[in-house]
Every structure is written in C-alpha cells, then in structure tokens.
Scaffold this motif. Structure first.
Motif, PDB file in Angstrom:
ATOM      1  N   CYS A 151      -7.849  -4.759   2.042  1.00  0.00           N
ATOM      2  CA  CYS A 151      -8.876  -3.869   2.597  1.00  0.00           C
ATOM      3  C   CYS A 151      -9.728  -3.378   1.430  1.00  0.00           C
ATOM      4  O   CYS A 151      -9.425  -2.363   0.812  1.00  0.00           O
ATOM      5  CB  CYS A 151      -8.191  -2.718   3.323  1.00  0.00           C
ATOM      6  SG  CYS A 151      -9.322  -1.557   4.101  1.00  0.00           S
ATOM      7  N   LEU A 152     -10.785  -4.134   1.105  1.00  0.00           N
ATOM      8  CA  LEU A 152     -11.615  -3.809  -0.043  1.00  0.00           C
ATOM      9  C   LEU A 152     -12.873  -3.068   0.393  1.00  0.00           C
ATOM     10  O   LEU A 152     -13.718  -3.635   1.076  1.00  0.00           O
ATOM     11  CB  LEU A 152     -11.981  -5.088  -0.798  1.00  0.00           C
ATOM     12  CG  LEU A 152     -10.800  -5.949  -1.243  1.00  0.00           C
ATOM     13  CD1 LEU A 152     -11.289  -7.170  -1.999  1.00  0.00           C
ATOM     14  CD2 LEU A 152      -9.816  -5.146  -2.077  1.00  0.00           C
ATOM     15  N   TYR A 153     -12.953  -1.822   0.022  1.00  0.00           N
ATOM     16  CA  TYR A 153     -14.110  -0.966   0.280  1.00  0.00           C
ATOM     17  C   TYR A 153     -14.373  -0.691   1.757  1.00  0.00           C
ATOM     18  O   TYR A 153     -15.442  -0.222   2.099  1.00  0.00           O
ATOM     19  CB  TYR A 153     -15.373  -1.550  -0.372  1.00  0.00           C
ATOM     20  CG  TYR A 153     -15.313  -1.543  -1.874  1.00  0.00           C
ATOM     21  CD1 TYR A 153     -15.497  -0.359  -2.573  1.00  0.00           C
ATOM     22  CD2 TYR A 153     -15.058  -2.699  -2.576  1.00  0.00           C
ATOM     23  CE1 TYR A 153     -15.437  -0.347  -3.956  1.00  0.00           C
ATOM     24  CE2 TYR A 153     -14.986  -2.697  -3.954  1.00  0.00           C
ATOM     25  CZ  TYR A 153     -15.183  -1.519  -4.642  1.00  0.00           C
ATOM     26  OH  TYR A 153     -15.118  -1.502  -5.999  1.00  0.00           O
ATOM     27  N   ALA A 154     -13.440  -0.955   2.626  1.00  0.00           N
ATOM     28  CA  ALA A 154     -13.666  -0.670   4.045  1.00  0.00           C
ATOM     29  C   ALA A 154     -13.287   0.763   4.411  1.00  0.00           C
ATOM     30  O   ALA A 154     -13.927   1.371   5.268  1.00  0.00           O
ATOM     31  CB  ALA A 154     -12.889  -1.657   4.907  1.00  0.00           C
ATOM     32  N   VAL A 158      -3.153  -4.475  -0.224  1.00  0.00           N
ATOM     33  CA  VAL A 158      -4.004  -4.347  -1.399  1.00  0.00           C
ATOM     34  C   VAL A 158      -5.251  -3.610  -0.921  1.00  0.00           C
ATOM     35  O   VAL A 158      -6.095  -4.185  -0.243  1.00  0.00           O
ATOM     36  CB  VAL A 158      -4.369  -5.731  -2.000  1.00  0.00           C
ATOM     37  CG1 VAL A 158      -5.345  -5.571  -3.154  1.00  0.00           C
ATOM     38  CG2 VAL A 158      -3.115  -6.462  -2.437  1.00  0.00           C
ATOM     39  N   PRO A 159      -5.319  -2.318  -1.239  1.00  0.00           N
ATOM     40  CA  PRO A 159      -6.433  -1.521  -0.725  1.00  0.00           C
ATOM     41  C   PRO A 159      -7.652  -1.499  -1.631  1.00  0.00           C
ATOM     42  O   PRO A 159      -8.523  -0.672  -1.456  1.00  0.00           O
ATOM     43  CB  PRO A 159      -5.819  -0.129  -0.592  1.00  0.00           C
ATOM     44  CG  PRO A 159      -4.803  -0.082  -1.667  1.00  0.00           C
ATOM     45  CD  PRO A 159      -4.281  -1.485  -1.806  1.00  0.00           C
ATOM     46  N   GLY A 160      -7.732  -2.399  -2.602  1.00  0.00           N
ATOM     47  CA  GLY A 160      -8.922  -2.423  -3.454  1.00  0.00           C
ATOM     48  C   GLY A 160      -9.009  -1.158  -4.278  1.00  0.00           C
ATOM     49  O   GLY A 160      -8.071  -0.805  -4.966  1.00  0.00           O
ATOM     50  N   HIS A 161     -10.116  -0.489  -4.157  1.00  0.00           N
ATOM     51  CA  HIS A 161     -10.374   0.698  -4.968  1.00  0.00           C
ATOM     52  C   HIS A 161      -9.620   1.921  -4.461  1.00  0.00           C
ATOM     53  O   HIS A 161      -9.667   2.973  -5.061  1.00  0.00           O
ATOM     54  CB  HIS A 161     -11.874   0.975  -4.965  1.00  0.00           C
ATOM     55  CG  HIS A 161     -12.363   1.562  -6.236  1.00  0.00           C
ATOM     56  ND1 HIS A 161     -12.290   0.893  -7.431  1.00  0.00           N
ATOM     57  CD2 HIS A 161     -12.910   2.752  -6.499  1.00  0.00           C
ATOM     58  CE1 HIS A 161     -12.798   1.656  -8.384  1.00  0.00           C
ATOM     59  NE2 HIS A 161     -13.178   2.781  -7.852  1.00  0.00           N
TER      60      HIS A 161
END
Length: 154
Positions: A112-115, A142-145
């Motif tokens: 989940c990148l930037y969602a 993996v949640p990205g940021h």
C-alpha cells in the motif's frame, strides 16, 4: 466541486491526472526499495494485494514479472482501466478500499504505497484491521512511507 467527500476528490483527481502521474512517478526508482522489501519477504508464486494500485506500474509489473499473482484495487476508474491495459496478467478491481470485501486469509502480502494518505483518518484503523484479516498466517504488509505496526500475522 463537492469538498465534503474527500475520497471523491481523490478519485476525480486521479481520473484526470492518470497519464501525467504515471510519467512523473511510474519509474522503478521511487518504489524500488519497497518492492524489493516485499519480494524478499514473500514465498514463490505469492498472492499480493496492491491497495491504491494506480496503473499497476511499477508494483504489479514488478511482482508479475517475478512470478507472483497480483490483485490491484484503486478508487479511480481511469487508473483501473489503464492498469488492465498495461498489466493484463494481473487482476484489477475498481473500488473504495474502505468498502472492499475480500475473503479472509486470501493474500500472502499487501502493499500500500501512498494510498493511506488519501483515506480519511477516521476510516484508516478499520481499513488496517481488514487488511490484516486478508493476510494469510505469516503474511505482512509493506505500507510504503507509512508505518503500520502490528500488521504482521503470526
């Protein structure tokens, strides 16, 4: 413009900017470390959910190329239509992730990148609980940021 519905604003924005966003942010370099982190953690032929998948580039493309099965979800109809054209070997669902119904323990991993930044804060805890329920035992996110402690399942 209906400023009362922030998710509709996000949807319309990505519908309008789909191609421009991909040109600006679709390179492997921005997401490479997160994709690599995910690839290091998942089994062969894993099933992966990409929340906020956009056009499927580069996340779904990288995962499918590595032999994984990808389901992407995005609120933007234009992004999903483009993802289906660009990545026919993945599955894409046009939906609001907070209303998405998926079977429990159906994914080895979630990316989940930037969602999450586009989802109202009051809706995020329930979404994260649902994401955790979609993970198979031993799966992770993996949640990205974003940091989402406690989503790794035993």
């Amino acid at each position: 413009m209906d400023v009362e519905d922030p998710k509709d604003l996000v949807r319309r924005g990505y519908d309008l900017l789909s191609k421009r966003y991909e040109r600006a942010f679709g390179s492997e370099t921005k997401y490479g470390s997160w994709i690599g982190q995910l690839l290091d953690r998942i089994p062969d032929a894993a099933t992966v959910l990409d929340v906020g998948c956009g056009t499927g580039v580069p996340v779904a493309r990288s995962l499918v190329t590595a032999g994984h099965r990808v389901t992407g979800v995005d609120i933007s109809e234009v992004q999903i239509r483009r993802a289906r054209e660009l990545m026919p070997d993945a599955e894409f669902i046009r939906a609001d992730a907070t209303a998405l119904e998926l079977p429990q323990e159906s994914f080895d991993a979630v990316i989940c990148l930037y969602a999450l930044i586009h989802i109202p804060l009051e809706e995020q805890p329930a979404l994260l609980e649902r994401i955790a329920s979609w993970l198979r035992p031993g799966g992770g996110m993996v949640p990205g940021h974003h940091r989402a402690p406690g989503l790794d399942r035993d």
